[in-house]
Design a protein around this motif. Structure first.
Motif, PDB file in Angstrom:
ATOM      1  N   TYR A  37       0.927  -1.142  -0.052  1.00  0.00           N
ATOM      2  CA  TYR A  37      -0.002   0.067   0.045  1.00  0.00           C
ATOM      3  C   TYR A  37       0.905   1.204   0.031  1.00  0.00           C
ATOM      4  CZ  TYR A  37      -4.415  -2.330   0.810  1.00  0.00           C
ATOM      5  OH  TYR A  37      -5.567  -3.224   0.740  1.00  0.00           O
ATOM      6  N   GLN A  39       1.142   5.742   0.454  1.00  0.00           N
ATOM      7  CA  GLN A  39       0.338   6.790   0.874  1.00  0.00           C
ATOM      8  C   GLN A  39       1.065   8.064   0.348  1.00  0.00           C
ATOM      9  OE1 GLN A  39      -0.983   7.132   5.237  1.00  0.00           O
ATOM     10  NE2 GLN A  39      -2.482   8.154   4.660  1.00  0.00           N
ATOM     11  N   LEU A  88      -4.358   6.158   2.043  1.00  0.00           N
ATOM     12  CA  LEU A  88      -3.873   5.144   1.879  1.00  0.00           C
ATOM     13  C   LEU A  88      -4.515   4.281   0.792  1.00  0.00           C
ATOM     14  CD1 LEU A  88      -1.396   3.368   3.186  1.00  0.00           C
ATOM     15  CD2 LEU A  88      -3.363   2.213   4.191  1.00  0.00           C
ATOM     16  N   LEU A  94      -4.044   0.988  -2.410  1.00  0.00           N
ATOM     17  CA  LEU A  94      -3.176  -0.174  -2.974  1.00  0.00           C
ATOM     18  C   LEU A  94      -2.467  -0.114  -4.040  1.00  0.00           C
ATOM     19  CD1 LEU A  94      -2.940  -3.315  -2.658  1.00  0.00           C
ATOM     20  CD2 LEU A  94      -4.926  -3.285  -4.424  1.00  0.00           C
ATOM     21  N   ARG A 133      -0.634  -6.298  -5.589  1.00  0.00           N
ATOM     22  CA  ARG A 133      -0.849  -7.597  -4.786  1.00  0.00           C
ATOM     23  C   ARG A 133      -0.030  -8.656  -5.504  1.00  0.00           C
ATOM     24  NH1 ARG A 133      -6.966  -8.651  -6.297  1.00  0.00           N
ATOM     25  NH2 ARG A 133      -5.934  -8.113  -8.260  1.00  0.00           N
ATOM     26  N   TYR A 191       3.706   0.743   2.640  1.00  0.00           N
ATOM     27  CA  TYR A 191       3.332  -0.094   3.579  1.00  0.00           C
ATOM     28  C   TYR A 191       3.185  -1.452   3.100  1.00  0.00           C
ATOM     29  CZ  TYR A 191       2.134   3.904   6.891  1.00  0.00           C
ATOM     30  OH  TYR A 191       2.151   4.816   7.478  1.00  0.00           O
ATOM     31  N   LEU A 251      -5.999  -7.229   7.560  1.00  0.00           N
ATOM     32  CA  LEU A 251      -4.507  -6.850   7.036  1.00  0.00           C
ATOM     33  C   LEU A 251      -3.535  -6.857   8.364  1.00  0.00           C
ATOM     34  CD1 LEU A 251      -5.250  -4.539   4.020  1.00  0.00           C
ATOM     35  CD2 LEU A 251      -4.216  -6.935   4.081  1.00  0.00           C
ATOM     36  N   PHE A 306      -0.117  -4.686   9.020  1.00  0.00           N
ATOM     37  CA  PHE A 306       0.693  -3.828   8.241  1.00  0.00           C
ATOM     38  C   PHE A 306       2.128  -3.908   8.997  1.00  0.00           C
ATOM     39  CE2 PHE A 306      -1.995  -1.598   5.249  1.00  0.00           C
ATOM     40  CZ  PHE A 306      -3.268  -2.006   5.807  1.00  0.00           C
ATOM     41  N   GLY A 307       3.087  -3.649   8.162  1.00  0.00           N
ATOM     42  CA  GLY A 307       4.482  -3.438   8.549  1.00  0.00           C
ATOM     43  C   GLY A 307       4.488  -1.882   9.136  1.00  0.00           C
ATOM     44  N   THR A 308       5.621  -1.486   9.373  1.00  0.00           N
ATOM     45  CA  THR A 308       5.639  -0.023  10.167  1.00  0.00           C
ATOM     46  C   THR A 308       6.084   0.959   9.048  1.00  0.00           C
ATOM     47  OG1 THR A 308       7.918  -0.616  10.556  1.00  0.00           O
ATOM     48  CG2 THR A 308       6.537  -0.799  12.366  1.00  0.00           C
ATOM     49  N   TYR A 325      -9.287   0.943  11.952  1.00  0.00           N
ATOM     50  CA  TYR A 325      -7.766   0.799  12.026  1.00  0.00           C
ATOM     51  C   TYR A 325      -7.216   2.212  13.208  1.00  0.00           C
ATOM     52  CZ  TYR A 325      -6.994  -2.722   8.532  1.00  0.00           C
ATOM     53  OH  TYR A 325      -7.161  -4.000   7.864  1.00  0.00           O
ATOM     54  N   GLN A 367       3.808   5.216  14.015  1.00  0.00           N
ATOM     55  CA  GLN A 367       3.452   3.888  14.048  1.00  0.00           C
ATOM     56  C   GLN A 367       2.563   3.473  12.937  1.00  0.00           C
ATOM     57  OE1 GLN A 367       3.718   1.907  17.309  1.00  0.00           O
ATOM     58  NE2 GLN A 367       4.737   3.540  18.558  1.00  0.00           N
ATOM     59  N   SER A 368       2.512   2.265  12.867  1.00  0.00           N
ATOM     60  CA  SER A 368       1.931   1.438  11.631  1.00  0.00           C
ATOM     61  C   SER A 368       0.239   1.399  12.095  1.00  0.00           C
ATOM     62  CB  SER A 368       2.438   0.066  11.342  1.00  0.00           C
ATOM     63  OG  SER A 368       1.909  -0.333   9.972  1.00  0.00           O
ATOM     64  N   LEU A 369      -0.453   0.988  10.802  1.00  0.00           N
ATOM     65  CA  LEU A 369      -1.834   0.661  10.930  1.00  0.00           C
ATOM     66  C   LEU A 369      -2.083  -0.593  11.970  1.00  0.00           C
ATOM     67  CD1 LEU A 369      -1.630   2.149   8.261  1.00  0.00           C
ATOM     68  CD2 LEU A 369      -3.867   1.644   8.111  1.00  0.00           C
ATOM     69  N   THR A 406      -9.533  -6.503  -2.168  1.00  0.00           N
ATOM     70  CA  THR A 406      -8.603  -5.369  -1.852  1.00  0.00           C
ATOM     71  C   THR A 406      -9.399  -4.585  -0.875  1.00  0.00           C
ATOM     72  OG1 THR A 406      -7.806  -5.164  -4.240  1.00  0.00           O
ATOM     73  CG2 THR A 406      -7.794  -3.322  -3.161  1.00  0.00           C
ATOM     74  N   GLN A 407      -8.678  -3.858   0.027  1.00  0.00           N
ATOM     75  CA  GLN A 407      -9.189  -2.919   1.023  1.00  0.00           C
ATOM     76  C   GLN A 407      -9.192  -1.549   0.541  1.00  0.00           C
ATOM     77  OE1 GLN A 407      -8.490  -3.456   5.175  1.00  0.00           O
ATOM     78  NE2 GLN A 407      -8.548  -5.656   5.226  1.00  0.00           N
ATOM     79  N   PHE A 417      -9.344   2.445   1.722  1.00  0.00           N
ATOM     80  CA  PHE A 417      -9.282   3.217   3.003  1.00  0.00           C
ATOM     81  C   PHE A 417      -9.940   4.499   2.937  1.00  0.00           C
ATOM     82  CE2 PHE A 417      -6.707   0.762   5.865  1.00  0.00           C
ATOM     83  CZ  PHE A 417      -6.284  -0.190   4.868  1.00  0.00           C
TER      84      PHE A 417
END
Lengths: 108, 116
Positions: A36, A38, A44, A46, A49, A86, A96, A98-100, B35, B41-43, B104-105, B107
């Motif tokens: 993802y 931003q 945010l 996608l 995939r 992300y 989901l 998520f990484g940082t 979320y 920080q992350s989500l 797919t999400q 946001f």
């Protein structure tokens, strides 16, 4: 434990340089992974995939199950690629993890 | 795709008060999620908002602190109760569409909450 790790908080490159944003995951099942992005002042969204094996805006990412990695790559970075990226792992029922995140800065 | 709006976009609140955040989608969706993204920080997933039943909370999040409503397939609310400065975060709503790319999400723009 299910986990997504992005080891770099910040990655700075010059325009035209190759880019690789690292992502490693920990998951006991068959993973579904996403990137993802931003952009500044945008929501945010996608980017790509792994199951689609697609190239979006010149970015690709290959799932390497042996190394449990899903690194995002682009051969020639552009200034408009500057954003927060992300990596995310889909758990059961579409949740989901998520990484940082990694902030990519592309300088002119 | 799905177009998601959130209200308010931002707010500054006093400790001990509560704030309700609204999430509106332009189409019917099965899955809606809330979320939290704390500063730097992350989500982190708070809960899944289920239509017609109670929300499903993730570890570390409880209904008393984050009550959620989901009255129909296009709308949900998240309340942050009895707020403290540690609740200062961006709160995001996301959905999985029922058509198109259901894996797919999408946001929402987020609600930036500051608790004094």
């Amino acid at each position: 434990a299910q986990r997504v790790t992005q080891p770099e908080k910040l990655l700075s490159v010059f325009k035209g340089a190759p880019v690789e944003l690292k992502c490693n995951y920990s998951y006991s099942g068959s993973p579904e992974l996403f990137w993802y992005v931003q952009y500044s002042r945008q929501r945010l969204q996608l980017l790509l995939r792994h199951i689609s094996r697609e190239s979006i805006k010149g970015f690709t990412a290959d799932l390497n199950k042996g190394e449990t990695s899903f690194h995002l790559k682009k051969p020639f970075a552009q200034e408009e690629d500057s954003a927060m990226y992300y990596c995310a792992l889909k758990r059961n029922t579409d949740k989901l993890i998520f990484g940082t995140g990694t902030r990519l800065q592309v300088f002119p | 795709s799905a177009v998601i709006s959130q209200k308010p976009s931002r707010d500054i609140c006093q400790r001990g008060t509560s704030l309700t955040i609204q999430c509106q989608v332009d189409s019917q969706v099965t899955m809606m999620f809330w979320y939290r993204q704390q500063p730097g920080q992350s989500l982190t997933l708070i809960a899944t908002a289920n239509q017609g039943s109670e929300a499903t909370y993730e570890s570390g999040f409880v209904i008393d602190k984050f009550p959620i409503s989901r009255p129909n397939l296009t709308f949900s609310t998240l309340t942050v109760s009895n707020m403290s400065p540690e609740d200062s975060s961006i709160y995001l709503c996301s959905v999985n569409p029922t058509s198109g790319r259901p894996d797919t999400q999408y946001f929402g723009p987020g609600t930036r909450l500051t608790v004094l």
